[in-house]
Design an enzyme around this catalytic site. Sequence first.
Site, PDB file in Angstrom:
ATOM      1  N   ASP A 229       0.920  -1.202  -0.187  1.00 36.37           N
ATOM      2  CA  ASP A 229       0.015   0.011   0.124  1.00 36.37           C
ATOM      3  C   ASP A 229       0.977   1.175  -0.103  1.00 36.37           C
ATOM      4  O   ASP A 229       1.930   1.310   0.681  1.00 36.37           O
ATOM      5  CB  ASP A 229      -0.986  -0.077   1.274  1.00 36.37           C
ATOM      6  N   GLU A 279      16.149 -13.941  -0.165  1.00 37.12           N
ATOM      7  CA  GLU A 279      16.381 -14.696   0.780  1.00 37.12           C
ATOM      8  C   GLU A 279      15.638 -16.220   0.793  1.00 37.12           C
ATOM      9  O   GLU A 279      16.044 -17.212   0.943  1.00 37.12           O
ATOM     10  CB  GLU A 279      16.500 -14.267   2.175  1.00 37.12           C
TER      11      GLU A 279
HETATM   12  C1  NOJ Z   1      -4.750   2.612  -0.929  1.00 39.18           C
HETATM   13  C2  NOJ Z   1      -5.692   1.623  -0.624  1.00 39.18           C
HETATM   14  O1  NOJ Z   1      -6.042   0.836  -1.995  1.00 39.18           O
HETATM   15  C3  NOJ Z   1      -6.860   2.441  -0.031  1.00 39.18           C
HETATM   16  O2  NOJ Z   1      -8.022   1.593  -0.027  1.00 39.18           O
HETATM   17  C4  NOJ Z   1      -6.680   2.960   1.310  1.00 39.18           C
HETATM   18  O3  NOJ Z   1      -7.776   3.610   1.694  1.00 39.18           O
HETATM   19  C5  NOJ Z   1      -5.209   4.000   1.096  1.00 39.18           C
HETATM   20  N1  NOJ Z   1      -4.233   3.288   0.398  1.00 39.18           N
HETATM   21  C6  NOJ Z   1      -4.779   4.301   2.579  1.00 39.18           C
HETATM   22  O4  NOJ Z   1      -4.044   3.075   2.929  1.00 39.18           O
END
Ligand code: NOJ
Length: 563
Positions: A229, A279
Amino acid sequence: MPTPTLPDGDVVTLPRARSHSPLARAWWRDAVIYQVYVRSFRDTDGDGVGDLAGVREQLHHVRQLGADGVWLNPFYVSPQHDHGYDIADHCAVDPVYGDLAEFDRLVTDCRLLGLKLVLDVVPNHCSSEHPWFRKALANGPGSPERARFHFADGRGEAGELPPNNWRAMFGGPAWSRVTEADGRPGQWYLHLFTPEQPDFNWRNPDVAAHFEEVLRFWLDRGVDGFRIDVAAGLFKHPELPDSADPDVDERTRDSVNPLAWNQPEVHGIWRRWRAICEEYTARDGHQRLLVGEASVPTPAEQALYVRPDELHQAFFFHLLHAPWDLAHFHRVIDDAVRDIAATGSTVTWVLNNHDQVRTVSRFAGEDPASGPARAAAAALLMLALPGAAYIYQGEELGLPEVLDLPDGLITDPIFRRTGSRTGIRDGCRIPLPWSGTEAPYGFSPHGSPTAPWLPQPASFAAHTAERQRSDAGSVYHLYRTALQLRRELPQLGEGTLRWLETPPGVLAFVRGEGLVCAVNFGDTPAPAPVAGPPLLSSGPCGEGVLPPATAAWWIGPTAAERI
Ligand code: NOJ
Protein backbone atom coordinates in the site's frame (compact mmCIF):
# COMPACT_ATOMS: atom_id res chain seq x y z
CA MET A 1 -3.43 -30.92 -22.98
CA PRO A 2 -7.17 -30.22 -22.91
CA THR A 3 -8.79 -28.88 -26.05
CA PRO A 4 -11.03 -26.01 -24.99
CA THR A 5 -14.53 -25.56 -26.29
CA LEU A 6 -15.40 -21.95 -26.82
CA PRO A 7 -18.79 -20.55 -25.79
CA ASP A 8 -20.09 -20.56 -29.37
CA GLY A 9 -19.31 -24.26 -29.67
CA ASP A 10 -16.18 -23.88 -31.83
CA VAL A 11 -13.28 -26.04 -30.78
CA VAL A 12 -9.82 -24.65 -31.09
CA THR A 13 -6.65 -26.71 -31.27
CA LEU A 14 -4.00 -25.08 -29.17
CA PRO A 15 -0.26 -25.16 -29.19
CA ARG A 16 1.74 -26.59 -26.31
CA ALA A 17 0.98 -25.36 -22.79
CA ARG A 18 3.48 -23.20 -20.92
CA SER A 19 6.22 -24.96 -19.08
CA HIS A 20 5.74 -25.17 -15.34
CA SER A 21 9.30 -26.29 -14.66
CA PRO A 22 11.16 -24.41 -11.91
CA LEU A 23 13.56 -23.19 -14.55
CA ALA A 24 10.76 -21.45 -16.44
CA ARG A 25 10.56 -17.67 -16.11
CA ALA A 26 9.18 -16.26 -12.85
CA TRP A 27 5.47 -16.95 -12.31
CA TRP A 28 4.56 -13.36 -11.54
CA ARG A 29 5.72 -11.92 -14.85
CA ASP A 30 2.45 -12.64 -16.61
CA ALA A 31 0.27 -13.86 -13.75
CA VAL A 32 -3.40 -12.99 -13.51
CA ILE A 33 -4.23 -12.25 -9.89
CA TYR A 34 -7.78 -12.05 -8.59
CA GLN A 35 -8.27 -9.34 -5.97
CA VAL A 36 -10.41 -10.40 -3.01
CA TYR A 37 -11.92 -7.61 -0.93
CA VAL A 38 -12.47 -9.97 2.01
CA ARG A 39 -15.17 -7.84 3.64
CA SER A 40 -17.39 -8.18 0.56
CA PHE A 41 -16.46 -11.61 -0.81
CA ARG A 42 -18.38 -14.22 1.19
CA ASP A 43 -19.76 -14.18 4.75
CA THR A 44 -19.95 -17.63 6.37
CA ASP A 45 -21.00 -16.68 9.91
CA GLY A 46 -23.98 -14.49 9.06
CA ASP A 47 -22.70 -11.21 10.53
CA GLY A 48 -23.06 -9.42 7.18
CA VAL A 49 -19.28 -9.09 6.71
CA GLY A 50 -17.11 -11.38 4.56
CA ASP A 51 -14.50 -13.55 6.26
CA LEU A 52 -11.49 -15.79 5.62
CA ALA A 53 -13.67 -18.90 5.83
CA GLY A 54 -15.70 -17.35 3.01
CA VAL A 55 -12.56 -16.86 0.94
CA ARG A 56 -11.77 -20.54 1.43
CA GLU A 57 -15.30 -21.54 0.52
CA GLN A 58 -15.25 -19.68 -2.80
CA LEU A 59 -11.61 -20.28 -3.77
CA HIS A 60 -12.85 -22.77 -6.34
CA HIS A 61 -14.54 -19.86 -8.13
CA VAL A 62 -11.14 -18.23 -8.60
CA ARG A 63 -9.61 -21.54 -9.64
CA GLN A 64 -12.33 -22.26 -12.16
CA LEU A 65 -12.06 -18.76 -13.54
CA GLY A 66 -8.43 -19.58 -14.30
CA ALA A 67 -6.60 -16.94 -12.25
CA ASP A 68 -3.10 -17.75 -11.00
CA GLY A 69 -3.61 -16.44 -7.50
CA VAL A 70 -5.43 -14.16 -5.10
CA TRP A 71 -4.51 -10.89 -3.44
CA LEU A 72 -6.38 -10.33 -0.17
CA ASN A 73 -7.14 -6.80 1.00
CA PRO A 74 -6.18 -6.26 4.69
CA PHE A 75 -7.83 -8.64 7.20
CA TYR A 76 -5.61 -7.68 10.16
CA VAL A 77 -6.77 -6.33 13.53
CA SER A 78 -8.23 -2.92 12.83
CA PRO A 79 -10.90 -0.54 14.12
CA GLN A 80 -12.01 -0.39 10.44
CA HIS A 81 -11.99 3.38 10.04
CA ASP A 82 -10.64 2.76 6.53
CA HIS A 83 -11.84 -0.85 6.31
CA GLY A 84 -8.58 -2.43 7.35
CA TYR A 85 -6.09 0.11 5.99
CA ASP A 86 -5.85 1.33 9.60
CA ILE A 87 -4.01 -1.57 11.22
CA ALA A 88 -3.65 -2.03 14.98
CA ASP A 89 -1.78 -5.36 14.78
CA HIS A 90 -0.01 -6.36 11.57
CA CYS A 91 0.45 -9.98 12.62
CA ALA A 92 -3.04 -10.95 13.77
CA VAL A 93 -6.37 -11.56 12.05
CA ASP A 94 -9.26 -9.31 13.03
CA PRO A 95 -11.89 -11.48 14.77
CA VAL A 96 -14.52 -10.24 12.32
CA TYR A 97 -12.57 -12.04 9.55
CA GLY A 98 -11.41 -15.14 11.45
CA ASP A 99 -8.16 -16.11 13.15
CA LEU A 100 -4.66 -17.33 12.34
CA ALA A 101 -5.74 -20.97 12.28
CA GLU A 102 -8.28 -20.12 9.56
CA PHE A 103 -5.57 -18.20 7.71
CA ASP A 104 -3.29 -21.25 7.85
CA ARG A 105 -6.06 -23.39 6.39
CA LEU A 106 -6.42 -20.85 3.60
CA VAL A 107 -2.69 -21.15 2.83
CA THR A 108 -3.11 -24.92 2.58
CA ASP A 109 -6.16 -24.61 0.33
CA CYS A 110 -4.32 -22.22 -1.98
CA ARG A 111 -1.48 -24.72 -2.26
CA LEU A 112 -3.87 -27.56 -3.03
CA LEU A 113 -5.58 -25.54 -5.74
CA GLY A 114 -2.32 -24.25 -7.20
CA LEU A 115 -3.17 -20.63 -6.40
CA LYS A 116 -0.61 -18.05 -5.27
CA LEU A 117 -1.49 -16.06 -2.16
CA VAL A 118 -0.57 -12.37 -2.02
CA LEU A 119 -1.24 -10.28 1.10
CA ASP A 120 -1.63 -6.54 1.53
CA VAL A 121 1.05 -4.82 3.59
CA VAL A 122 0.44 -1.24 4.75
CA PRO A 123 3.75 0.36 5.78
CA ASN A 124 3.01 4.08 5.43
CA HIS A 125 0.69 4.35 8.41
CA CYS A 126 -1.04 2.34 11.10
CA SER A 127 -4.13 2.74 13.24
CA SER A 128 -4.35 5.28 16.03
CA GLU A 129 -5.17 2.17 18.11
CA HIS A 130 -1.77 0.60 17.34
CA PRO A 131 0.15 0.01 20.61
CA TRP A 132 3.05 2.12 19.34
CA PHE A 133 0.81 5.12 18.74
CA ARG A 134 -0.92 4.71 22.09
CA LYS A 135 2.48 4.69 23.79
CA ALA A 136 3.53 7.71 21.77
CA LEU A 137 0.50 9.59 23.06
CA ALA A 138 1.08 8.47 26.62
CA ASN A 139 4.82 9.12 26.76
CA GLY A 140 4.76 12.71 25.58
CA PRO A 141 6.91 15.11 23.55
CA GLY A 142 10.55 14.12 23.02
CA SER A 143 9.97 10.45 23.89
CA PRO A 144 11.47 7.70 21.70
CA GLU A 145 7.88 6.46 21.11
CA ARG A 146 6.89 9.78 19.50
CA ALA A 147 9.95 9.58 17.24
CA ARG A 148 8.37 6.59 15.44
CA PHE A 149 5.72 8.98 14.06
CA HIS A 150 5.79 12.57 12.85
CA PHE A 151 4.99 14.57 15.97
CA ALA A 152 5.78 18.30 15.90
CA ASP A 153 4.93 21.46 17.78
CA GLY A 154 2.36 23.67 16.14
CA ARG A 155 2.91 27.12 14.73
CA GLY A 156 1.30 30.29 16.07
CA GLU A 157 1.70 31.82 19.49
CA ALA A 158 0.28 28.87 21.39
CA GLY A 159 1.07 26.18 18.83
CA GLU A 160 -2.52 26.34 17.65
CA LEU A 161 -1.65 26.08 13.92
CA PRO A 162 -0.50 22.87 12.21
CA PRO A 163 3.28 22.49 11.68
CA ASN A 164 2.85 22.89 7.91
CA ASN A 165 0.14 23.44 5.32
CA TRP A 166 -0.15 19.90 3.92
CA ARG A 167 -3.61 18.53 3.23
CA ALA A 168 -4.74 14.93 3.72
CA MET A 169 -5.69 12.68 0.80
CA PHE A 170 -9.13 12.06 2.27
CA GLY A 171 -9.84 15.72 3.05
CA GLY A 172 -8.92 18.26 5.72
CA PRO A 173 -5.48 19.09 7.10
CA ALA A 174 -2.81 16.37 7.20
CA TRP A 175 -2.20 17.15 10.89
CA SER A 176 -4.24 16.58 14.04
CA ARG A 177 -3.50 17.99 17.46
CA VAL A 178 -3.32 15.75 20.53
CA THR A 179 -4.32 16.39 24.09
CA GLU A 180 -1.32 15.79 26.34
CA ALA A 181 -1.39 13.85 29.62
CA ASP A 182 -1.93 17.10 31.56
CA GLY A 183 -5.15 17.73 29.64
CA ARG A 184 -3.77 20.63 27.59
CA PRO A 185 -3.65 20.86 23.77
CA GLY A 186 -0.23 19.64 22.75
CA GLN A 187 1.74 18.51 19.71
CA TRP A 188 0.43 17.69 16.27
CA TYR A 189 0.91 14.41 14.33
CA LEU A 190 0.96 13.82 10.59
CA HIS A 191 -1.55 11.64 8.76
CA LEU A 192 -1.69 11.67 4.97
CA PHE A 193 -5.08 9.90 5.08
CA THR A 194 -7.44 10.11 8.09
CA PRO A 195 -6.57 11.16 11.67
CA GLU A 196 -7.11 7.49 12.60
CA GLN A 197 -4.14 6.59 10.33
CA PRO A 198 -0.98 8.21 11.77
CA ASP A 199 1.99 8.12 9.38
CA PHE A 200 5.09 6.25 10.51
CA ASN A 201 8.41 8.10 10.53
CA TRP A 202 10.52 5.89 8.26
CA ARG A 203 13.68 7.77 9.27
CA ASN A 204 13.36 5.98 12.60
CA PRO A 205 15.11 2.56 12.47
CA ASP A 206 12.45 0.90 14.68
CA VAL A 207 9.95 1.25 11.84
CA ALA A 208 12.03 -0.55 9.22
CA ALA A 209 12.91 -3.28 11.72
CA HIS A 210 9.24 -3.76 12.63
CA PHE A 211 8.18 -4.21 9.01
CA GLU A 212 10.96 -6.69 8.33
CA GLU A 213 9.47 -8.78 11.14
CA VAL A 214 5.99 -8.40 9.65
CA LEU A 215 7.18 -9.62 6.25
CA ARG A 216 8.96 -12.61 7.74
CA PHE A 217 5.95 -13.48 9.90
CA TRP A 218 3.74 -13.92 6.84
CA LEU A 219 6.45 -15.39 4.59
CA ASP A 220 7.09 -18.03 7.24
CA ARG A 221 3.37 -18.87 7.15
CA GLY A 222 3.68 -19.58 3.43
CA VAL A 223 2.50 -16.53 1.50
CA ASP A 224 3.76 -15.92 -2.03
CA GLY A 225 4.08 -12.16 -1.92
CA PHE A 226 2.80 -8.76 -0.93
CA ARG A 227 0.87 -5.92 -2.46
CA ILE A 228 2.38 -2.80 -0.90
CA ASP A 229 0.00 0.00 0.00
CA VAL A 230 1.14 3.57 -0.73
CA ALA A 231 4.50 2.34 -1.99
CA ALA A 232 5.55 5.81 -3.14
CA GLY A 233 4.90 7.18 0.35
CA LEU A 234 6.76 6.26 3.57
CA PHE A 235 9.46 8.98 3.56
CA LYS A 236 8.62 12.66 3.81
CA HIS A 237 10.90 15.62 3.19
CA PRO A 238 13.11 15.68 6.33
CA GLU A 239 12.20 19.28 7.22
CA LEU A 240 8.46 18.91 6.52
CA PRO A 241 8.36 22.34 4.81
CA ASP A 242 5.22 24.07 3.56
CA SER A 243 4.00 22.94 0.16
CA ALA A 244 3.75 25.47 -2.66
CA ASP A 245 0.48 23.80 -3.74
CA PRO A 246 -1.05 22.44 -0.52
CA ASP A 247 -4.36 21.30 -2.02
CA VAL A 248 -2.73 19.06 -4.58
CA ASP A 249 -3.18 15.77 -2.73
CA GLU A 250 -6.70 16.41 -1.63
CA ARG A 251 -7.77 17.67 -5.04
CA THR A 252 -6.51 14.80 -7.12
CA ARG A 253 -6.29 11.97 -4.58
CA ASP A 254 -3.12 11.09 -6.42
CA SER A 255 0.41 11.06 -5.10
CA VAL A 256 1.73 14.37 -6.21
CA ASN A 257 2.76 16.49 -3.19
CA PRO A 258 6.46 16.19 -3.97
CA LEU A 259 7.38 16.82 -0.32
CA ALA A 260 5.22 14.03 1.06
CA TRP A 261 5.64 11.41 -1.66
CA ASN A 262 8.19 9.80 -3.92
CA GLN A 263 11.26 10.70 -1.80
CA PRO A 264 14.47 9.02 -3.03
CA GLU A 265 15.04 7.24 0.31
CA VAL A 266 12.07 4.93 -0.28
CA HIS A 267 14.04 2.98 -2.88
CA GLY A 268 16.43 1.77 -0.18
CA ILE A 269 13.49 0.14 1.60
CA TRP A 270 12.39 -1.68 -1.54
CA ARG A 271 15.94 -2.95 -2.07
CA ARG A 272 15.94 -4.31 1.46
CA TRP A 273 12.52 -5.97 1.04
CA ARG A 274 13.61 -7.45 -2.27
CA ALA A 275 16.68 -8.91 -0.53
CA ILE A 276 14.40 -10.53 2.06
CA CYS A 277 12.32 -12.11 -0.72
CA GLU A 278 15.49 -13.34 -2.44
CA GLU A 279 16.61 -14.88 0.84
CA TYR A 280 13.43 -17.00 0.89
CA THR A 281 13.83 -17.86 -2.80
CA ALA A 282 17.40 -19.01 -2.14
CA ARG A 283 15.99 -21.54 0.35
CA ASP A 284 13.39 -23.17 -1.87
CA GLY A 285 13.73 -21.79 -5.40
CA HIS A 286 10.24 -20.26 -5.30
CA GLN A 287 9.97 -16.57 -6.18
CA ARG A 288 8.08 -14.23 -3.86
CA LEU A 289 6.36 -11.17 -5.30
CA LEU A 290 6.41 -7.52 -4.25
CA VAL A 291 3.84 -5.49 -6.18
CA GLY A 292 3.65 -1.83 -5.30
CA GLU A 293 0.81 0.63 -5.31
CA ALA A 294 3.28 3.26 -6.48
CA SER A 295 1.11 6.09 -7.74
CA VAL A 296 3.56 8.47 -9.34
CA PRO A 297 2.76 10.86 -12.16
CA THR A 298 4.50 9.17 -15.10
CA PRO A 299 5.41 5.64 -16.24
CA ALA A 300 9.04 6.76 -16.38
CA GLU A 301 8.97 7.58 -12.65
CA GLN A 302 7.15 4.35 -11.93
CA ALA A 303 9.89 2.45 -13.73
CA LEU A 304 12.30 3.49 -10.96
CA TYR A 305 10.30 1.38 -8.49
CA VAL A 306 10.70 -1.80 -10.55
CA ARG A 307 14.43 -1.70 -11.16
CA PRO A 308 15.88 -5.21 -10.96
CA ASP A 309 16.77 -4.99 -7.26
CA GLU A 310 13.57 -3.25 -6.10
CA LEU A 311 9.89 -4.21 -6.41
CA HIS A 312 9.08 -6.95 -8.87
CA GLN A 313 6.10 -5.01 -10.17
CA ALA A 314 4.06 -1.87 -9.66
CA PHE A 315 0.42 -1.47 -10.61
CA PHE A 316 0.09 0.50 -13.80
CA PHE A 317 -2.86 2.69 -12.88
CA HIS A 318 -3.08 4.69 -16.08
CA LEU A 319 -5.66 2.26 -17.51
CA LEU A 320 -7.56 2.38 -14.24
CA HIS A 321 -7.95 6.11 -14.74
CA ALA A 322 -8.41 6.02 -18.52
CA PRO A 323 -11.68 7.17 -20.12
CA TRP A 324 -13.22 5.12 -22.96
CA ASP A 325 -11.06 6.78 -25.57
CA LEU A 326 -8.87 5.18 -28.21
CA ALA A 327 -6.09 7.79 -28.20
CA HIS A 328 -5.85 7.62 -24.42
CA PHE A 329 -5.62 3.82 -24.37
CA HIS A 330 -3.07 3.85 -27.18
CA ARG A 331 -0.85 6.38 -25.44
CA VAL A 332 -0.83 4.78 -22.01
CA ILE A 333 -0.19 1.30 -23.40
CA ASP A 334 2.68 2.62 -25.48
CA ASP A 335 4.24 4.49 -22.56
CA ALA A 336 3.90 1.55 -20.19
CA VAL A 337 5.33 -1.04 -22.53
CA ARG A 338 8.28 1.23 -23.36
CA ASP A 339 9.16 2.47 -19.88
CA ILE A 340 8.43 -0.57 -17.75
CA ALA A 341 9.82 -3.15 -20.17
CA ALA A 342 13.10 -1.23 -20.22
CA THR A 343 13.57 -2.13 -16.53
CA GLY A 344 13.26 -5.88 -17.13
CA SER A 345 9.98 -5.99 -15.20
CA THR A 346 6.60 -6.49 -16.85
CA VAL A 347 3.62 -4.15 -16.86
CA THR A 348 0.94 -4.90 -14.25
CA TRP A 349 -2.38 -3.96 -15.86
CA VAL A 350 -5.46 -3.12 -13.86
CA LEU A 351 -8.89 -1.84 -14.89
CA ASN A 352 -10.76 -2.12 -11.58
CA ASN A 353 -10.01 -2.19 -7.89
CA HIS A 354 -11.58 -1.42 -4.50
CA ASP A 355 -10.84 2.31 -4.84
CA GLN A 356 -12.30 3.09 -8.28
CA VAL A 357 -15.67 3.29 -10.00
CA ARG A 358 -16.24 -0.05 -11.76
CA THR A 359 -15.59 -0.03 -15.52
CA VAL A 360 -19.20 -0.91 -16.38
CA SER A 361 -20.21 2.49 -14.99
CA ARG A 362 -16.96 4.39 -15.58
CA PHE A 363 -16.90 3.73 -19.33
CA ALA A 364 -20.63 4.36 -19.81
CA GLY A 365 -20.32 8.13 -20.20
CA GLU A 366 -23.61 9.72 -21.26
CA ASP A 367 -25.25 6.40 -22.10
CA PRO A 368 -25.42 3.87 -19.23
CA ALA A 369 -26.46 1.13 -21.67
CA SER A 370 -23.04 1.31 -23.36
CA GLY A 371 -21.13 0.45 -20.15
CA PRO A 372 -21.33 -3.36 -20.08
CA ALA A 373 -20.14 -3.81 -23.68
CA ARG A 374 -17.31 -1.31 -23.26
CA ALA A 375 -16.19 -2.86 -19.98
CA ALA A 376 -16.13 -6.34 -21.54
CA ALA A 377 -14.18 -5.04 -24.54
CA ALA A 378 -11.66 -3.31 -22.27
CA ALA A 379 -11.20 -6.55 -20.32
CA LEU A 380 -10.39 -8.52 -23.46
CA LEU A 381 -7.97 -5.78 -24.46
CA MET A 382 -6.26 -5.82 -21.06
CA LEU A 383 -5.93 -9.59 -21.04
CA ALA A 384 -4.21 -9.45 -24.44
CA LEU A 385 -1.56 -6.97 -23.31
CA PRO A 386 1.97 -8.11 -22.46
CA GLY A 387 2.57 -8.56 -18.73
CA ALA A 388 0.53 -9.35 -15.64
CA ALA A 389 -3.08 -8.41 -14.89
CA TYR A 390 -5.25 -7.96 -11.81
CA ILE A 391 -8.99 -8.65 -11.81
CA TYR A 392 -11.08 -7.13 -9.04
CA GLN A 393 -13.79 -9.38 -7.58
CA GLY A 394 -17.11 -8.90 -9.35
CA GLU A 395 -15.44 -7.61 -12.52
CA GLU A 396 -15.84 -11.11 -13.92
CA LEU A 397 -19.59 -10.88 -13.14
CA GLY A 398 -19.94 -7.57 -14.98
CA LEU A 399 -21.01 -5.77 -11.81
CA PRO A 400 -21.86 -2.09 -12.18
CA GLU A 401 -20.94 0.56 -9.62
CA VAL A 402 -23.77 1.13 -7.14
CA LEU A 403 -24.23 4.88 -7.35
CA ASP A 404 -27.42 5.47 -5.38
CA LEU A 405 -26.49 4.45 -1.83
CA PRO A 406 -28.27 6.75 0.62
CA ASP A 407 -25.89 9.14 2.42
CA GLY A 408 -26.63 7.47 5.75
CA LEU A 409 -25.22 4.13 4.54
CA ILE A 410 -21.95 5.46 3.14
CA THR A 411 -18.99 4.23 5.17
CA ASP A 412 -16.07 5.66 3.20
CA PRO A 413 -14.06 8.10 5.37
CA ILE A 414 -13.72 10.32 2.30
CA PHE A 415 -17.41 11.16 2.62
CA ARG A 416 -17.07 11.94 6.32
CA ARG A 417 -13.96 14.07 5.77
CA THR A 418 -15.06 15.99 2.68
CA GLY A 419 -18.86 15.95 2.89
CA SER A 420 -18.85 15.16 -0.83
CA ARG A 421 -19.73 11.97 -2.70
CA THR A 422 -16.91 12.58 -5.19
CA GLY A 423 -14.43 9.73 -5.07
CA ILE A 424 -16.30 7.63 -2.49
CA ARG A 425 -15.62 3.94 -2.77
CA ASP A 426 -18.57 2.07 -1.22
CA GLY A 427 -20.20 1.63 -4.65
CA CYS A 428 -17.49 -0.75 -5.88
CA ARG A 429 -17.36 -2.65 -2.56
CA ILE A 430 -20.94 -3.98 -2.46
CA PRO A 431 -20.98 -7.63 -1.27
CA LEU A 432 -20.81 -10.11 -4.16
CA PRO A 433 -23.91 -11.85 -5.52
CA TRP A 434 -23.24 -15.58 -5.62
CA SER A 435 -26.65 -17.18 -6.09
CA GLY A 436 -30.41 -16.86 -5.81
CA THR A 437 -32.81 -14.14 -6.84
CA GLU A 438 -32.87 -11.87 -3.82
CA ALA A 439 -30.46 -10.32 -1.32
CA PRO A 440 -28.15 -11.47 0.18
CA TYR A 441 -27.68 -13.52 -3.05
CA GLY A 442 -25.67 -16.19 -1.24
CA PHE A 443 -23.22 -13.65 0.19
CA SER A 444 -24.41 -14.49 3.72
CA PRO A 445 -25.99 -17.82 4.70
CA HIS A 446 -29.73 -18.11 4.06
CA GLY A 447 -31.75 -16.63 6.94
CA SER A 448 -28.79 -14.71 8.46
CA PRO A 449 -29.87 -12.33 11.21
CA THR A 450 -27.72 -9.48 9.91
CA ALA A 451 -27.99 -7.87 6.47
CA PRO A 452 -24.83 -7.42 4.35
CA TRP A 453 -22.78 -4.44 5.54
CA LEU A 454 -23.72 -2.57 2.35
CA PRO A 455 -27.08 -3.24 0.65
CA GLN A 456 -27.09 -5.13 -2.64
CA PRO A 457 -29.37 -3.71 -5.35
CA ALA A 458 -32.11 -5.76 -7.03
CA SER A 459 -30.13 -5.55 -10.29
CA PHE A 460 -27.53 -7.94 -8.78
CA ALA A 461 -29.99 -10.81 -9.39
CA ALA A 462 -28.95 -10.78 -13.05
CA HIS A 463 -25.26 -10.94 -12.12
CA THR A 464 -24.98 -13.89 -9.74
CA ALA A 465 -22.12 -16.31 -10.29
CA GLU A 466 -24.62 -19.17 -10.31
CA ARG A 467 -26.63 -17.64 -13.14
CA GLN A 468 -23.59 -16.73 -15.20
CA ARG A 469 -22.02 -20.16 -14.92
CA SER A 470 -24.98 -21.61 -16.77
CA ASP A 471 -24.99 -18.91 -19.45
CA ALA A 472 -22.31 -19.50 -22.09
CA GLY A 473 -22.64 -15.90 -23.28
CA SER A 474 -22.03 -14.35 -19.84
CA VAL A 475 -19.24 -12.01 -18.79
CA TYR A 476 -18.03 -14.79 -16.48
CA HIS A 477 -17.51 -17.14 -19.44
CA LEU A 478 -15.77 -14.39 -21.41
CA TYR A 479 -13.21 -13.95 -18.62
CA ARG A 480 -12.90 -17.68 -18.12
CA THR A 481 -12.25 -18.40 -21.79
CA ALA A 482 -9.83 -15.49 -22.07
CA LEU A 483 -7.84 -16.76 -19.08
CA GLN A 484 -7.84 -20.29 -20.47
CA LEU A 485 -6.46 -19.03 -23.78
CA ARG A 486 -3.88 -16.93 -21.90
CA ARG A 487 -2.62 -20.07 -20.22
CA GLU A 488 -2.46 -22.06 -23.42
CA LEU A 489 -1.40 -19.65 -26.16
CA PRO A 490 2.28 -18.75 -26.17
CA GLN A 491 1.53 -15.40 -27.84
CA LEU A 492 -0.29 -14.12 -24.75
CA GLY A 493 1.22 -13.13 -21.41
CA GLU A 494 4.75 -11.85 -21.68
CA GLY A 495 6.15 -10.96 -25.10
CA THR A 496 6.07 -8.44 -27.91
CA LEU A 497 3.33 -6.06 -29.04
CA ARG A 498 3.18 -4.58 -32.54
CA TRP A 499 0.56 -1.99 -33.44
CA LEU A 500 -1.46 -2.44 -36.64
CA GLU A 501 -2.67 0.21 -39.06
CA THR A 502 -6.42 0.41 -38.51
CA PRO A 503 -9.51 2.26 -39.70
CA PRO A 504 -10.60 5.23 -37.54
CA GLY A 505 -11.98 4.23 -34.15
CA VAL A 506 -10.19 0.86 -34.04
CA LEU A 507 -7.16 -0.03 -31.92
CA ALA A 508 -5.39 -3.23 -32.96
CA PHE A 509 -2.12 -4.98 -32.23
CA VAL A 510 -0.38 -8.26 -32.87
CA ARG A 511 1.06 -10.35 -30.04
CA GLY A 512 3.99 -12.61 -30.81
CA GLU A 513 3.45 -14.76 -33.87
CA GLY A 514 0.02 -13.90 -35.13
CA LEU A 515 -2.42 -13.31 -32.30
CA VAL A 516 -4.36 -10.19 -33.24
CA CYS A 517 -6.44 -8.19 -30.75
CA ALA A 518 -8.66 -5.38 -32.04
CA VAL A 519 -11.08 -3.08 -30.21
CA ASN A 520 -13.69 -0.89 -31.86
CA PHE A 521 -13.94 2.27 -29.71
CA GLY A 522 -16.26 3.90 -32.27
CA ASP A 523 -20.03 3.95 -32.65
CA THR A 524 -20.24 2.22 -36.05
CA PRO A 525 -19.12 -1.21 -37.29
CA ALA A 526 -15.56 -1.35 -38.66
CA PRO A 527 -13.79 -3.85 -40.93
CA ALA A 528 -12.10 -6.61 -38.91
CA PRO A 529 -8.32 -6.76 -39.32
CA VAL A 530 -8.36 -10.54 -39.84
CA ALA A 531 -10.61 -12.63 -42.13
CA GLY A 532 -12.63 -15.44 -40.62
CA PRO A 533 -14.36 -15.80 -37.27
CA PRO A 534 -12.58 -14.56 -34.16
CA LEU A 535 -11.17 -16.96 -31.60
CA LEU A 536 -12.97 -15.00 -28.90
CA SER A 537 -14.95 -11.77 -28.85
CA SER A 538 -16.41 -9.62 -26.09
CA GLY A 539 -19.82 -9.50 -27.82
CA PRO A 540 -21.53 -10.88 -30.93
CA CYS A 541 -19.04 -10.67 -33.78
CA GLY A 542 -19.37 -12.30 -37.20
CA GLU A 543 -16.73 -12.60 -39.91
CA GLY A 544 -15.05 -9.55 -41.38
CA VAL A 545 -16.76 -6.95 -39.20
CA LEU A 546 -15.96 -5.61 -35.74
CA PRO A 547 -19.12 -4.15 -34.14
CA PRO A 548 -18.94 -0.99 -31.99
CA ALA A 549 -17.74 -1.36 -28.36
CA THR A 550 -16.42 -4.83 -29.14
CA ALA A 551 -13.00 -6.43 -28.79
CA ALA A 552 -11.93 -9.65 -30.47
CA TRP A 553 -8.94 -11.98 -30.72
CA TRP A 554 -7.96 -13.82 -33.89
CA ILE A 555 -5.11 -16.04 -34.89
CA GLY A 556 -4.06 -15.54 -38.47
CA PRO A 557 -2.58 -13.09 -40.92
CA THR A 558 -3.94 -9.56 -40.86
CA ALA A 559 -5.64 -8.08 -43.91
CA ALA A 560 -2.48 -6.08 -44.65
CA GLU A 561 -0.27 -9.18 -44.50
CA ARG A 562 -2.54 -11.12 -46.87
CA ILE A 563 -2.11 -8.57 -49.63
C1 NOJ B 1 -4.67 2.73 -0.88
C2 NOJ B 1 -5.73 1.70 -0.63
O1 NOJ B 1 -6.00 1.03 -1.84
C3 NOJ B 1 -6.93 2.44 -0.10
O2 NOJ B 1 -8.08 1.62 -0.04
C4 NOJ B 1 -6.58 3.01 1.24
O3 NOJ B 1 -7.68 3.77 1.72
C5 NOJ B 1 -5.35 3.92 1.14
N1 NOJ B 1 -4.29 3.32 0.39
C6 NOJ B 1 -4.81 4.22 2.53
O4 NOJ B 1 -4.23 3.09 3.08
